[in-house]
Design an enzyme around this catalytic site. Structure first.
Site, PDB file in Angstrom:
ATOM      1  N   ASP A   1      -0.663 -23.693 -20.165  1.00  0.00           N
ATOM      2  CA  ASP A   1      -1.207 -22.526 -20.880  1.00  0.00           C
ATOM      3  C   ASP A   1      -1.081 -22.570 -22.403  1.00  0.00           C
ATOM      4  OD1 ASP A   1      -1.492 -21.843 -18.246  1.00  0.00           O
ATOM      5  OD2 ASP A   1      -0.286 -20.019 -18.334  1.00  0.00           O
TER       6      ASP A   1
ATOM      7  N   CYS B   1       5.048 -18.443 -17.055  1.00  0.00           N
ATOM      8  CA  CYS B   1       4.203 -19.401 -16.328  1.00  0.00           C
ATOM      9  C   CYS B   1       4.867 -20.765 -16.129  1.00  0.00           C
ATOM     10  CB  CYS B   1       2.864 -19.542 -17.027  1.00  0.00           C
ATOM     11  SG  CYS B   1       1.870 -18.048 -16.853  1.00  0.00           S
TER      12      CYS B   1
ATOM     13  N   LYS C   1      -6.084 -20.962 -13.621  1.00  0.00           N
ATOM     14  CA  LYS C   1      -5.235 -20.284 -12.640  1.00  0.00           C
ATOM     15  C   LYS C   1      -5.194 -18.771 -12.912  1.00  0.00           C
ATOM     16  CE  LYS C   1      -0.965 -21.248 -15.205  1.00  0.00           C
ATOM     17  NZ  LYS C   1      -0.610 -19.883 -15.574  1.00  0.00           N
TER      18      LYS C   1
HETATM   19  C1  C5J Z   1       2.218 -17.357 -19.548  1.00  0.00           C
HETATM   20  C2  C5J Z   1       2.296 -14.961 -19.701  1.00  0.00           C
HETATM   21  N1  C5J Z   1       1.398 -18.375 -19.730  1.00  0.00           N
HETATM   22  N2  C5J Z   1       3.441 -14.954 -20.379  1.00  0.00           N
HETATM   23  N3  C5J Z   1       1.662 -16.120 -19.396  1.00  0.00           N
HETATM   24  O1  C5J Z   1       3.429 -17.509 -19.558  1.00  0.00           O
HETATM   25  O2  C5J Z   1       1.795 -13.914 -19.375  1.00  0.00           O
END
Ligand code: C5J
Length: 222
Positions: A24, A162, A129
């Site tokens: 991400d 994540c 995702k």
């Molecule tokens: C991720 C989030 N990528 N913190 N998303 O950690 O909402």
């Protein structure tokens, strides 16, 4: 097989079976005007890891090993967005609403893209995702099995959301997982520290942690 310096003990590194999983690294989490900022976070904290993630990415590419990028995002019609995820809290902008980089966390929008310095190359797998974990509602497990991958080296954001969710999913599926300490970051430094501690506690109950330099040394020695 190389022995890679890691915590809580050396990681038995087999680079031919190890994919780099970059979680991400999206504009929506790292740049102003995206989802991370809409949730009230200081997004500038995350940029510090970009050079380390870039070094890992270049090294995996140079060794012609498997690289996988993930993106947290939803379908334009929001059919894969649980109501609770949309409605919880008081974000300035909710998922699907228009922001300065397009609709928040929607596939194909400018803000959903991976930041330019880490942009995927043709041939690299990109997993879209809808959840925090990269295995949930994706083909990641089948893709890894198809390539004979048994080890995951994880980097990306955010450490305790994540990244950690994905690492726990992977650990339960039998993958040996190593999280690169200086290539992951959180909006909350204390959450990052706690996550690293709990991952490697109890004899690497979720997996290992190591520094980028040690991972790159392991890559060259194997
Ligand atoms: C991720 C989030 N990528 N913190 N998303 O950690 O909402």
């Amino acid at each position: 097989m190389a022995s890679l310096a890691a915590r809580p003990f050396a990681f038995p590194f087999d680079k031919r079976r190890a994919a780099l999983l970059i979680i991400d690294m999206q504009r929506d989490f790292l740049e102003h005007g995206g989802f991370g900022e809409a949730l009230g976070n200081d997004v500038t904290r995350l940029g510090v890891i970009v050079p380390a993630v870039g070094r890992l990415l270049q090294a995996w590419r140079a060794h012609d090993l498997m690289v996988i990028h993930t993106m947290e995002c939803h379908r334009a019609d929001l059919s894969d967005l649980p109501a609770g995820k949309r409605d919880r809290g008081q974000p300035k902008l909710r998922i699907g609403e228009p922001g300065p980089m397009g609709r928040i966390l929607i596939a194909g929008e400018a803000g959903t893209a991976i930041i330019a310095p880490l942009a995927p190359r043709i041939g690299e797998i990109v997993i879209e995702k809808p959840g925090k974990g990269a295995f949930y509602a994706t083909a990641l497990g089948e893709i890894l099995a198809g390539r004979g991958i048994t080890q995951l080296v994880l980097a990306g954001v955010t450490t305790e959301v994540c990244v950690q969710t994905t690492m726990r999913e992977a650990n339960d599926r039998g993958y040996d997982c190593l999280l690169v300490e200086d290539a992951t970051e959180s909006y909350f430094p204390e959450f990052k520290a706690a996550t690293l501690d709990m991952i490697r506690a109890q004899g690497a109950i979720v997996g290992w942690t190591a520094l980028t330099d040690d991972v790159l040394r392991g890559l060259d020695n194997d």
